[in-house]
Design a protein around this motif. Structure first.
Motif, PDB file in Angstrom:
ATOM      1  N   PHE A  82      -1.344  -9.246   1.713  1.00 24.92           N
ATOM      2  CA  PHE A  82      -0.430  -8.573   0.779  1.00 24.92           C
ATOM      3  C   PHE A  82       0.047  -9.670  -0.170  1.00 24.92           C
ATOM      4  CE2 PHE A  82       3.066  -4.993   0.972  1.00 24.92           C
ATOM      5  CZ  PHE A  82       2.781  -4.667  -0.338  1.00 24.92           C
ATOM      6  N   TYR A  83      -0.843  -9.991  -1.126  1.00 21.55           N
ATOM      7  CA  TYR A  83      -0.649 -11.184  -1.966  1.00 21.55           C
ATOM      8  C   TYR A  83       0.621 -11.121  -2.807  1.00 21.55           C
ATOM      9  CZ  TYR A  83      -5.001 -13.584  -0.823  1.00 21.55           C
ATOM     10  OH  TYR A  83      -5.999 -14.286  -0.183  1.00 21.55           O
ATOM     11  N   GLU A  84       1.143  -9.915  -3.014  1.00 17.93           N
ATOM     12  CA  GLU A  84       2.420  -9.795  -3.718  1.00 17.93           C
ATOM     13  C   GLU A  84       3.514 -10.589  -2.999  1.00 17.93           C
ATOM     14  OE1 GLU A  84       0.243  -7.459  -3.273  1.00 17.93           O
ATOM     15  OE2 GLU A  84       0.123  -6.169  -5.038  1.00 17.93           O
ATOM     16  N   PHE A  85       3.344 -10.777  -1.680  1.00 17.85           N
ATOM     17  CA  PHE A  85       4.366 -11.456  -0.884  1.00 17.85           C
ATOM     18  C   PHE A  85       3.883 -12.783  -0.331  1.00 17.85           C
ATOM     19  CE2 PHE A  85       5.618  -7.023  -1.010  1.00 17.85           C
ATOM     20  CZ  PHE A  85       6.931  -7.160  -1.458  1.00 17.85           C
ATOM     21  N   ILE A 224       3.426   3.944   0.405  1.00 16.72           N
ATOM     22  CA  ILE A 224       2.195   4.740   0.246  1.00 16.72           C
ATOM     23  C   ILE A 224       1.038   3.848  -0.193  1.00 16.72           C
ATOM     24  CG2 ILE A 224       2.779   5.451  -2.132  1.00 16.72           C
ATOM     25  CD1 ILE A 224       1.623   8.275  -1.286  1.00 16.72           C
ATOM     26  N   ARG A 225      -0.069   3.959   0.503  1.00 19.59           N
ATOM     27  CA  ARG A 225      -1.255   3.140   0.241  1.00 19.59           C
ATOM     28  C   ARG A 225      -2.477   4.023   0.480  1.00 19.59           C
ATOM     29  NH1 ARG A 225      -2.446  -1.165   4.802  1.00 19.59           N
ATOM     30  NH2 ARG A 225      -4.459  -1.158   3.749  1.00 19.59           N
ATOM     31  N   ILE A 226      -3.638   3.442   0.312  1.00 18.35           N
ATOM     32  CA  ILE A 226      -4.833   4.190   0.693  1.00 18.35           C
ATOM     33  C   ILE A 226      -5.584   3.420   1.784  1.00 18.35           C
ATOM     34  CG2 ILE A 226      -5.178   5.553  -1.394  1.00 18.35           C
ATOM     35  CD1 ILE A 226      -7.253   3.369  -2.172  1.00 18.35           C
ATOM     36  N   ALA A 237      -5.787  -0.248  -1.611  1.00 19.96           N
ATOM     37  CA  ALA A 237      -4.596  -0.761  -2.296  1.00 19.96           C
ATOM     38  C   ALA A 237      -3.309  -0.308  -1.609  1.00 19.96           C
ATOM     39  CB  ALA A 237      -4.599  -0.306  -3.753  1.00 19.96           C
ATOM     40  N   LYS A 238      -2.329  -1.210  -1.585  1.00 21.68           N
ATOM     41  CA  LYS A 238      -1.051  -0.970  -0.912  1.00 21.68           C
ATOM     42  C   LYS A 238       0.067  -0.702  -1.919  1.00 21.68           C
ATOM     43  CE  LYS A 238      -0.962  -3.953   2.895  1.00 21.68           C
ATOM     44  NZ  LYS A 238      -1.194  -5.250   3.587  1.00 21.68           N
ATOM     45  N   SER A 239       1.119  -0.061  -1.449  1.00 18.18           N
ATOM     46  CA  SER A 239       2.356   0.147  -2.231  1.00 18.18           C
ATOM     47  C   SER A 239       2.032   0.636  -3.652  1.00 18.18           C
ATOM     48  CB  SER A 239       3.183  -1.136  -2.279  1.00 18.18           C
ATOM     49  OG  SER A 239       3.487  -1.564  -0.971  1.00 18.18           O
TER      50      SER A 239
HETATM   51  N1  LIG Z   1      -1.371  -4.384  -3.303  1.00 18.87           N
HETATM   52  C1  LIG Z   1      -2.192  -4.989  -2.437  1.00 18.87           C
HETATM   53  N2  LIG Z   1      -3.046  -4.233  -1.713  1.00 18.87           N
HETATM   54  C2  LIG Z   1      -3.876  -4.831  -0.820  1.00 18.87           C
HETATM   55  C3  LIG Z   1      -3.913  -6.236  -0.667  1.00 18.87           C
HETATM   56  C4  LIG Z   1      -2.998  -7.004  -1.444  1.00 18.87           C
HETATM   57  O1  LIG Z   1      -2.935  -8.248  -1.374  1.00 18.87           O
HETATM   58  N3  LIG Z   1      -2.146  -6.335  -2.300  1.00 18.87           N
HETATM   59  N4  LIG Z   1      -4.808  -6.821   0.207  1.00 18.87           N
HETATM   60  C5  LIG Z   1      -5.992  -6.026   0.583  1.00 18.87           C
HETATM   61  C6  LIG Z   1      -6.759  -6.600   1.681  1.00 18.87           C
HETATM   62  S1  LIG Z   1      -7.736  -7.932   1.340  1.00 18.87           S
HETATM   63  C7  LIG Z   1      -6.768  -6.037   2.932  1.00 18.87           C
HETATM   64  S2  LIG Z   1      -7.771  -6.615   4.158  1.00 18.87           S
HETATM   65  C8  LIG Z   1      -5.830  -4.946   3.265  1.00 18.87           C
HETATM   66  C9  LIG Z   1      -4.960  -5.401   4.409  1.00 18.87           C
HETATM   67  O2  LIG Z   1      -4.171  -4.357   4.886  1.00 18.87           O
HETATM   68  P1  LIG Z   1      -3.162  -4.615   6.092  1.00 18.87           P
HETATM   69  O3  LIG Z   1      -2.438  -5.896   5.797  1.00 18.87           O
HETATM   70  O4  LIG Z   1      -2.264  -3.438   6.102  1.00 18.87           O
HETATM   71  O5  LIG Z   1      -3.978  -4.762   7.322  1.00 18.87           O
HETATM   72  O6  LIG Z   1      -4.983  -4.571   2.192  1.00 18.87           O
HETATM   73  C10 LIG Z   1      -5.609  -4.596   0.920  1.00 18.87           C
HETATM   74  N5  LIG Z   1      -4.708  -4.046  -0.084  1.00 18.87           N
END
Ligand SMILES: Nc1nc2c(c(=O)[nH]1)N[C@H]1C(S)=C(S)[C@@H](COP(=O)(O)O)O[C@H]1N2
Ligand SMILES: [Mo]
Length: 317
Positions: A82-85, A224-226, A237-239
């Motif tokens: 979660f490179y944002e953090f 929310i993420r996928i 993608a997360k958040s």
């Molecule tokens: N916004 C965001 N989404 C992201 C990432 C990220 O750094 N930022 N990392 C990705 C990577 S490389 C992986 S392996 C997964 C990790 O999800 P987890 O930490 O919930 O296991 O999120 C993905 N989605």
């Protein structure tokens, strides 16, 4: 402000109901109070959606079985990308700063009518189920987790894309004050990912709002993420704050950084090495095992057909 008076015959409701329901009702009452205040002030105010915590755990959909044990949360929840953090795997403390409520999702681009929807409203509309999915990071580690959410196809249906839409693009929040990793200038923020409409219409892509039977802890990409389980983890993608429908292939975060190593398709394939390491095996989080990696991460039966006629593309990088 509303004062809620208890009548003599009522027992305190936290004694009569499970805690989660109690908390949810209090949130509802808060929402109603907001509504009253809003109308007193002449209206026009957008209300925070009511809490959905009481919807967890959601019923499990048994159509999604695992070939391995579920990864305990103590391993998956303290080893995150979660490179944002930050760029380490220990983003858990930093991710505490993520403010997940209220949270609004914007739906725009090639749709009948762009709109915004609160995550809790979306969850109530779509409903929740639990699915067990494998997850394979491009760095060659993996986990298996119970995600809670709903199929992406439901969100697509709600969005009503027009016939010109060929891709769906996911964008993560952008807030340097909250997420210090976004101050790292050489990354192409915000985080963006994408799928083709055909991929998005498959049963597997899952809009995730929970894990382990509860709402997502921040480090997993709350609220929310996928989850796209046949592709390398960076596709998930997360958040997310925005879902757009586009005619052109979105330029993704990792492509923007290093397209030769992290492409758009990024389907898992043990036979196609990353330019700097093998993808033949994976380390299973929480164990000292390496196991063989499976084509499409084991989901070939469901997804291989999506790539007929696309053999000329770099499908596995
Ligand atoms: N916004 C965001 N989404 C992201 C990432 C990220 O750094 N930022 N990392 C990705 C990577 S490389 C992986 S392996 C997964 C990790 O999800 P987890 O930490 O919930 O296991 O999120 C993905 N989605
Ligand atoms: Mo990853």
């Amino acid at each position: 402000m509303w004062i809620r008076r208890r009548r003599g015959w009522e027992i305190p409701e936290h004694l009569a109901t499970p805690e989660s329901v109690f908390l949810d009702r209090r949130a509802l009452i808060g929402g109603a109070a907001g509504l009253a205040a809003g109308s007193l002030l002449g209206g026009g105010r957008v209300l925070a959606a009511t809490d959905t915590a009481s919807l967890y755990p959601a019923p499990r959909n048994d159509g999604y079985a695992l070939d391995r044990a579920v990864t305990p949360e103590r391993f998956s929840g303290d080893y995150n990308n979660f490179y944002e953090f930050g760029m380490s795997k220990t983003v858990l403390p930093a991710a505490n700063a993520l403010k997940t409520s209220p949270w609004t999702l914007k739906i725009d681009g090639l749709v009948e009518k762009p709109f915004e929807i609160g995550v809790d409203d979306l969850v109530r509309k779509a409903g929740l189920e639990e699915r067990l999915y494998r997850h394979r990071c491009v760095e060659a580690w993996s986990m298996a987790v119970p995600w809670t959410g709903f199929p992406l196809s439901k969100l697509v249906a709600l969005a009503k894309p027009t016939s010109g839409a060929k891709y769906v693009r996911f964008e993560t929040f952008m807030d340097k004050a909250m997420a210090p990793g976004q101050k790292v200038f050489y990354y192409p923020w915000p985080y963006v990912e994408g799928l083709t409409m055909a991929e998005a219409g498959n049963d597997l892509p899952f809009v995730v709002t929970g894990i382990y039977g509860k709402p997502l802890p921040n480090q997993f990409g709350a609220p929310i993420r996928i989850a796209v389980p046949w592709k390398y983890g960076f596709k998930s993608a997360k958040s997310i704050v925005k879902v757009s429908f586009t005619a052109d292939r979105p330029k993704t975060f990792w492509e923007g950084l290093q397209a030769s190593e992290y492409g758009f398709w990024a389907n898992v394939n043990p036979a196609v090495p990353h330019p700097r390491w093998s993808q033949a095996t994976e380390r299973v989080l929480g164990t000292d095992q390496r196991v063989p990696t499976l084509i499409y991460n084991g989901y070939g039966e469901q997804v291989a057909g999506l790539y007929k006629g696309l053999e000329g593309e770099r499908l596995f990088v």
